[in-house]
Design an enzyme around this catalytic site. Structure first.
Site, short mmCIF file in Angstrom:
data_model
loop_
_atom_site.label_atom_id
_atom_site.label_comp_id
_atom_site.label_asym_id
_atom_site.label_seq_id
_atom_site.Cartn_x
_atom_site.Cartn_y
_atom_site.Cartn_z
NE ARG A 97 7.51 -1.55 48.95
CZ ARG A 97 7.92 -0.41 48.42
NH1 ARG A 97 8.04 0.66 49.18
NH2 ARG A 97 8.20 -0.34 47.13
CG ASP B 287 3.51 1.57 40.75
OD1 ASP B 287 3.78 2.39 39.84
OD2 ASP B 287 4.38 1.08 41.50
NE ARG C 170 -31.55 -8.24 47.28
CZ ARG C 170 -32.28 -9.34 47.44
NH1 ARG C 170 -33.36 -9.32 48.22
NH2 ARG C 170 -31.95 -10.45 46.81
CE1 TYR D 113 -35.92 -19.99 46.59
CE2 TYR D 113 -35.58 -19.59 48.92
CZ TYR D 113 -35.23 -20.25 47.76
OH TYR D 113 -34.21 -21.15 47.77
C1 UD1 Z 1 12.11 3.45 39.42
C2 UD1 Z 1 13.21 4.22 38.75
C3 UD1 Z 1 13.52 5.47 39.56
C4 UD1 Z 1 12.26 6.30 39.72
C5 UD1 Z 1 11.14 5.46 40.31
C6 UD1 Z 1 9.85 6.24 40.25
C7 UD1 Z 1 14.59 2.59 37.60
C8 UD1 Z 1 15.84 1.80 37.65
N1 UD1 Z 1 14.38 3.38 38.64
O1 UD1 Z 1 12.60 3.02 40.67
O2 UD1 Z 1 14.50 6.25 38.91
O3 UD1 Z 1 12.52 7.42 40.55
O4 UD1 Z 1 10.95 4.27 39.53
O5 UD1 Z 1 8.84 5.54 40.90
O6 UD1 Z 1 13.87 2.53 36.65
N2 UD1 Z 1 8.86 -3.20 36.78
C9 UD1 Z 1 8.64 -4.19 35.89
N3 UD1 Z 1 9.58 -5.15 35.70
C10 UD1 Z 1 10.75 -5.15 36.37
C11 UD1 Z 1 10.98 -4.12 37.31
C12 UD1 Z 1 10.03 -3.15 37.49
O7 UD1 Z 1 7.57 -4.23 35.24
O8 UD1 Z 1 11.56 -6.04 36.13
C13 UD1 Z 1 7.85 -2.17 36.96
C14 UD1 Z 1 7.26 -2.18 38.35
O9 UD1 Z 1 6.10 -3.01 38.41
C15 UD1 Z 1 6.89 -0.73 38.55
C16 UD1 Z 1 7.94 0.02 37.72
O10 UD1 Z 1 8.45 -0.92 36.81
O11 UD1 Z 1 5.62 -0.44 38.01
C17 UD1 Z 1 9.02 0.62 38.57
O12 UD1 Z 1 9.77 -0.42 39.19
P1 UD1 Z 1 10.35 -0.29 40.65
O13 UD1 Z 1 11.10 -1.50 40.97
O14 UD1 Z 1 9.28 0.12 41.58
O15 UD1 Z 1 11.38 0.89 40.46
P2 UD1 Z 1 11.87 1.89 41.56
O16 UD1 Z 1 12.93 1.25 42.37
O17 UD1 Z 1 10.72 2.48 42.26
CA CA Z 2 8.31 2.04 42.63
#
Ligand code: UD1
Ligand code: CA
Length: 487
Positions: free
Chosen positions: A24, A118, A348, A402
């Site tokens: 996004r 993040d 600079r 220069y």
């Molecule tokens: C997740 C939580 C949700 C919570 C929310 C908070 C789960 C299943 N759900 O949802 O309960 O309210 O975060 O923001 O955990 N990531 C990886 N590898 C993966 C998937 C994700 O490193 O395979 C990392 C992403 O980069 C991110 C974090 O895990 O930093 C959260 O993943 P994301 O897919 O955003 O989870 P949400 O659907 O937001």
């Molecule tokens: Ca998220």
């Protein structure tokens, strides 16, 4: 392993999830490498982890690992905890990501904190509060939660009648009744390492997204009879995630609110906090006045009693005590104490202005050392130069550094007075106490105490314009003046 963390007696490791795609953001730069407050999102999360003084920090990378991995290792140089990188080949969910992170913590016993790369506003203090809550009574899993007016998108914290946390229901998997719950999962957890390791082997993809969810560890641990709890965060603003550029700007503004407030609490007057931007690594002294439209970036250090702004940007600058810096753009340079800079001045990299020195309006300096009490007041370029103490450079001068191929250095001594429009054709040296006439082109060294002039005497060729440019407006004006003089 050492036990140097702040709370509890058992070792602590932090796993930071940074493998997501971040689509996004619509960017060629990986999401967690976008910056607010002078640090990338990734760097903010790693520094928050490091603030716990953990025994180990693991960054789980996947998408864009060619960018994110080296960036994490670079941040690691600034951390006190050892940092390692674990690679999640396929993004099979948060549970899979944590399992990958645990491969870097083989044999580790103690508390594993999981955070996301993040969530840049999360502070070390909040992580410490989570760790304290997790360790003060024996707990297998503690989830950091928050109450939101609009919980949409988040995993809901489901409790039984006794108020105990039973499991987490994801937005896409929750029942209608569960969707009404306003307490949500922040994505930050504290786990007992052994319980976590065991539960991770039992995660399934039996959910709407077909992923392995870290959130399912709660239910598994509880079903095994382990204590599972929630710790509600005091300030939900800290847990705001960044998924797009609108959220990036909002997080940046909130972070800036904190840094500007900290400067004010430290004794700085900030006339307009809304237009003042201060990076997290900036130091601001006491009785500093910051006027509107000022940005203090990088590792800028502002000593006491300095006035900065309005409309000034300083990047990695060092400003000495009592100086004034007005409408200036400065990068990687030093302004000494009680110096006077601006307005409309460009420093600079490599500029060093001595104490009580002056760089005035429309002056640009680069790789130049200007000694104590020396002044470059007006319309001048000082590039690749050393100017001694108490010298004065006349208006509209250029250090001609220069030759089209190479850069050359100019050295000006102490107590020198150069006239307006002096050109210093480098390499050249002007001795102590020397003077130059206006319009001098200095090509050869000037001995101490000499007056240098160049260009010969003025010669007026009368009538040249009327003769050589007949019919031009200039010639008409010249003729009119001549006829008026003749009466
Ligand atoms: C997740 C939580 C949700 C919570 C929310 C908070 C789960 C299943 N759900 O949802 O309960 O309210 O975060 O923001 O955990 N990531 C990886 N590898 C993966 C998937 C994700 O490193 O395979 C990392 C992403 O980069 C991110 C974090 O895990 O930093 C959260 O993943 P994301 O897919 O955003 O989870 P949400 O659907 O937001
Ligand atoms: Ca998220």
């Amino acid at each position: 392993m050492t036990e140097n963390h702040q709370t509890g007696d058992s070792p602590v490791a932090v796993v930071v999830l940074a493998a997501g795609a971040g689509t996004r953001m619509k960017s060629a730069t990986q999401k967690t490498l976008h910056a607010i407050g002078g640090r990338t999102l990734l760097s903010h999360s790693l520094h928050a982890a490091d603030a716990l003084h953990p025994d180990a920090v693991v960054a789980v990378v996947g998408h864009g690992r060619d960018q994110v991995g080296p960036a994490a290792l670079a941040v690691g140089e600034d951390l006190t905890a050892p940092l390692s990188i674990a690679v999640q080949e396929n993004q099979n969910g948060t549970g899979d990501a944590v399992a990958v992170g645990m491969t870097a913590l083989e044999g580790f016993e103690g508390t594993v904190i999981v955070t996301n790369a993040d969530v840049p506003l999360l502070t070390g203090d909040t992580l410490a509060a989570l760790l304290a809550a997790h360790t003060e009574v024996p707990t297998a899993v503690t989830v950091l939660t928050m109450r939101l007016d609009d919980p949409f998108g988040y995993g809901r914290i489901i409790r039984n009648e006794a108020g105990e946390v039973t499991h987490i229901a994801e937005q896409k998997d929750a029942t209608d009744a569960e969707l009404l719950v306003d307490e949500v999962n922040s994505g930050v957890f504290a786990f007992d390492a052994a319980v976590l390791r065991d539960a991770l082997t039992r995660l399934t993809t039996d959910n709407t997204q077909g992923e392995r969810y870290i959130t399912d560890v709660l239910g598994i641990a509880r079903d095994d009879g382990h204590p599972v709890r929630a710790h509600i965060a005091e300030d939900p603003r800290e847990l705001a995630g960044v998924n797009d550029r609108v959220q990036l700007a909002a997080a940046g503004a909130e972070l800036n609110r904190r840094t500007v407030e900290a400067a004010m609490r430290g004794g700085a007057t900030v006339v307009d906090p809304a237009t003042t931007w201060i990076d997290v690594e900036v130091t601001v002294g006491q009785d500093v006045t910051i006027l509107p439209g000022t940005q203090l970036k990088g590792r800028t250090v502002i000593a006491d009693n300095v006035t900065v702004g309005p409309d000034t940007t300083l990047v990695n600058m060092e400003i000495g005590e009592g100086s004034t810096v007005v409408r200036t753009h400065g990068i990687d340079s030093i302004i000494g104490p009680r110096a006077d800079v601006g307005p409309f001045t460009y420093l600079r990299p490599g500029t060093v202005l001595g104490e009580e020195g002056k760089l005035g309006g429309f002056v640009e300096a680069k790789n130049a050392t200007i000694g104590r009490g020396s002044k470059v007041p007006h319309l001048t370029y000082v590039g690749d130069a050393t100017i001694g103490e108490y010298s004065n450079i006349g208006a509209s001068s250029v250090f001609v550094n220069y030759d089209g191929v190479n850069k050359h250095h100019t050295t000006v001594g102490d107590h020198v007075r150069t006239g307006s429009d002096t050109m210093f054709i480098a390499p050249v040296t002007v001795g102590d106490g020397a003077y130059s006439g206006a319009g001098t082109v200095i090509k050869d060294d000037v001995p101490a105490g000499a007056l240098v002039v160049s260009g010969g005497h003025q010669r007026n060729i009368e009538g040249w314009v009327e003769k050589k440019r007949p019919g031009s407006p200039a010639a008409d004006a010249a003729r009119a003046a001549r006829e008026k003089d003749a009466g």
